[in-house]
Structures are given as structure tokens and as C-alpha cells.
Design an enzyme around this catalytic site. Structure first.
Site, PDB file in Angstrom:
ATOM      1  N   ASP A 135       0.823  -1.212   0.000  1.00  0.00           N
ATOM      2  CA  ASP A 135       0.000   0.000   0.000  1.00  0.00           C
ATOM      3  C   ASP A 135       0.859   1.265   0.000  1.00  0.00           C
ATOM      4  O   ASP A 135       2.045   1.249   0.324  1.00  0.00           O
ATOM      5  CB  ASP A 135      -0.900   0.018   1.239  1.00  0.00           C
ATOM      6  CG  ASP A 135      -2.180  -0.773   1.055  1.00  0.00           C
ATOM      7  OD1 ASP A 135      -2.346  -1.412  -0.002  1.00  0.00           O
ATOM      8  OD2 ASP A 135      -3.022  -0.767   1.971  1.00  0.00           O
ATOM      9  N   ASP A 136       0.215   2.373  -0.345  1.00  0.00           N
ATOM     10  CA  ASP A 136       0.799   3.725  -0.241  1.00  0.00           C
ATOM     11  C   ASP A 136       1.940   3.947  -1.220  1.00  0.00           C
ATOM     12  O   ASP A 136       2.822   4.775  -0.971  1.00  0.00           O
ATOM     13  CB  ASP A 136       1.272   4.015   1.192  1.00  0.00           C
ATOM     14  CG  ASP A 136       0.185   3.839   2.236  1.00  0.00           C
ATOM     15  OD1 ASP A 136      -1.003   3.923   1.876  1.00  0.00           O
ATOM     16  OD2 ASP A 136       0.516   3.600   3.407  1.00  0.00           O
ATOM     17  N   HIS A 160      -7.654   4.068   0.971  1.00  0.00           N
ATOM     18  CA  HIS A 160      -6.661   4.438   1.983  1.00  0.00           C
ATOM     19  C   HIS A 160      -7.361   4.561   3.330  1.00  0.00           C
ATOM     20  O   HIS A 160      -8.394   5.205   3.446  1.00  0.00           O
ATOM     21  CB  HIS A 160      -6.040   5.776   1.570  1.00  0.00           C
ATOM     22  CG  HIS A 160      -4.912   6.238   2.440  1.00  0.00           C
ATOM     23  ND1 HIS A 160      -3.864   5.428   2.810  1.00  0.00           N
ATOM     24  CD2 HIS A 160      -4.654   7.462   2.990  1.00  0.00           C
ATOM     25  CE1 HIS A 160      -3.011   6.122   3.551  1.00  0.00           C
ATOM     26  NE2 HIS A 160      -3.470   7.358   3.682  1.00  0.00           N
TER      27      HIS A 160
END
Length: 310
Positions: A13-14, A134
Site C-alpha cells: 500500500d501507499d 486508503h
């Protein structure tokens, strides 16, 4: 080679948060520690991240962001229900509080989600292979209906449903995190009929809440895999392997590898958060690419893949 018991997407993620995050995620992918990434298109290093994904042929999806930094849709950056007086999203808990009070416009949520899909296409040249949220905003009440409609309209086939088996029996989790995760799971459960109605799919099992940061270890990952292998669901993408009586289980493991952000670099407009600057990111990176973990996958019959392989 034995047939797999578990097809697992390991999503970093991110992606795009900062250059050090990007480098850590790429290093993890090249070492076989992850098989997929989720891009923050409003993050400071999103363009660099998209280029790296293309160069290294990393499967990539969209990490829709309504809680950190600034909107992509320009008209929402100054006056909208989604931002505070400084022009930033309300934050992980602030977004939830504003939603609970009925202060957020779902029309503006839709505009922002569609703008982030467009930005993703501009950066990568193609639609996301999957789209999640998110800080799990995509499963929140009201938001999930808008989110599902956008995915259906633009034909993004996969999402994430963050319900982790065995999460109730994880005594090492701090009380505040356990409470938050239980709320996320309830929202995720309530999202299932909405996502099904729109024909959106997701893996049989979600993992990653119990193994975040310092909680990631060979033993915690082994425990999570055993929970996944013990799960039999009615989800639509579980499939049978030739010659096997039991279906192959599909799973997504959410991870956050990277090198710690520098204090003045990265983020989505407000600078990097504490987790991004901590050693926990690099701990995950080192665990995910360690020979012990990679051997564990072989022992448990785990085959890594991307969403497009499900």
C-alpha cells in the site's frame, strides 16, 4: 511443482507516498516479497511510482484517498465538505466523524473518486487492476455505495473487503487499534451486499491487520496463512484446481514495506505521517523478503499473484 493451496496477492500500500517508500516497495517486489501495489495518486511521488511500476512490470491498482492530503479534483481543493479550512482532507478519524455527523457531500466524494481514477490513467496509461481505500474509507456507510458505483461504471473488477479471520483473538494488538479494526470489519461486512450488487469481486480472505509494522514476523504470518487456509467462503473467485477436491483459496495480504521517510519529504501535501517515518516500514520490508518467509510460502503451498491473475 505441487499445485497451490492458496493464491495470494501481496499488496504494498501507499505506493507514491515518497521516493524512499517507492524504492522500498520496488526492492520488495524484485525480491519476491510482494506481488502487487496500490497507488496514492495525490501523493508527492506518485508520478515516480507509476514510472517504476511500468519499468518493473509491477501489477498496480488505485489506493483511493479521501482522508490524507489534498483532493485531486481542483474545484474541491478550497471550498468543499471534504476538506478543512487549510484545504486538507479531514484525516482518518476526522473523515469518519464528519461522515457520522452528515457533513460530507456524497456528490463531492464521487467527483473526487472519479478524478483519482482519471489521474491514475494519466499516470499509468491504463485502468487500475483493482481499487481499494486508503485507511479503509471505501467501506464506510454512504461512501461504499458511491465507491461501488464508480467501480461499476469504469469497470474496475476488484476491491478489498477488510475482514480478517481470527482478528478477534489477537491479544498483542493495542486496545485502540483493536477497537478501530472491529469497526472496520463491521463496515466491511455491511459493504458486501453493496459490492455484490454492483458485480465487484474480491479475494476469499483478507489478511494484514494483525501483521502490520512490528507485529509482522514469521510466526504471525504463519498464523495468518493458517487462518486463510482454514477459510471456506461462498465468494465468487474461489476456484478449484484440476485433480483437487478442495477449491484453491484466494487471499490478499495488505502490507506497508518501505524505507523510513525523511521528516520533510513525502506525504500527500501535509508531509509524512509518523508511521511513514518509523522503522516499522523497513521492518516489514525486511520480513517480507527474508528467506524464512519466502520458504514459509513454499511450505504452505502459497503462490503469489496479482489481482489480474485471479
Amino acid at each position: 511443482m505441487p499445485l497451490p493451496r492458496l493464491l495470494m496477492v501481496i499488496t504494498g500500500d501507499d505506493f507514491g507516498y515518497c521516493s524512499r517508500r517507492n524504492q522500498g516497495i520496488v526492492d520488495c517486489f524484485l525480491a519476491g516479497g510482494i506481488s502487487n501495489v496500490s497507488l496514492l495518486v495525490n501523493a508527492s511521488a506518485a508520478k515516480e511510482a507509476a514510472g517504476l511500476a511500468g519499468r518493473h512490470k509491477i501489477p498496480i491498482g488505485l489506493h483511493a484517498n479521501l482522508s490524507e492530503g489534498t483532493p485531486v479534483y481542483q474545484h474541491l481543493q478550497q471550498i468543499s465538505t471534504l476538506v478543512n479550512p487549510q484545504g486538507f482532507f479531514h484525516g482518518k478519524m476526522g473523515f469518519r466523524q464528519a461522515l457520522e455527523k452528515g457533513q460530507l457531500s456524497m456528490n463531492q466524494v464521487e467527483l473526487e473518486l472519479r478524478a483519482q481514477v482519471r489521474r491514475f490513467i494519466e499516470l499509468t496509461g491504463h485502468l487500475p487492476h483493482h481499487m481499494d481505500g486508503h485507511q479503509h474509507v471505501h467501506v464506510l456507510p454512504d461512501v461504499r455505495e458511491v465507491f461501488a458505483q464508480v467501480l461499476s461504471d469504469v469497470r474496475i473488477p476488484f476491491t478489498r473487503v477488510p475482514m480478517e479471520p481470527g482478528l478477534h483473538s489477537c491479544p498483542w494488538l493495542p486496545a485502540h487499534l483493536h477497537t478501530f479494526y472491529m469497526e472496520v470489519e463491521k463496515d466491511a461486512l455491511d459493504s458486501i451486499p453493496v459490492f455484490k450488487h454492483h458485480g465487484i469481486r474480491w479475494p476469499d480472505v483478507y489478511l494484514g491487520l494483525s501483521t502490520m509494522g512490528q507485529n509482522m514476523s514469521v510466526s504471525s504470518l504463519q498464523r495468518a496463512l493458517k487462518q486463510a487456509l482454514g477459510t471456506r467462503t461462498s465468494n465468487t473467485i474461489s476456484r478449484r484446481s484440476p485433480g483437487l477436491h478442495q477449491p484453491v483459496v484466494t487471499a490478499e495480504l495488505m502490507v506497508h514495506p518501505g524505507y523510513p521517510s525523511h521528516p520533510d519529504e513525502g506525504g500527500c501535501g501535509e508531509g509524512p505521517d509518523d508511521f511513514s517515518q518509523s522503522a516499522e516500514r523497513e521492518h516489514e520490508l525486511n520480513m517480507l523478503r527474508s528467506p524464512s518467509v519466502l520458504e514459509l510460502y513454499c511450505q504452505e503451498g502459497v503462490q503469489l499473484c496479482g489481482f489480474r491473475d485471479l
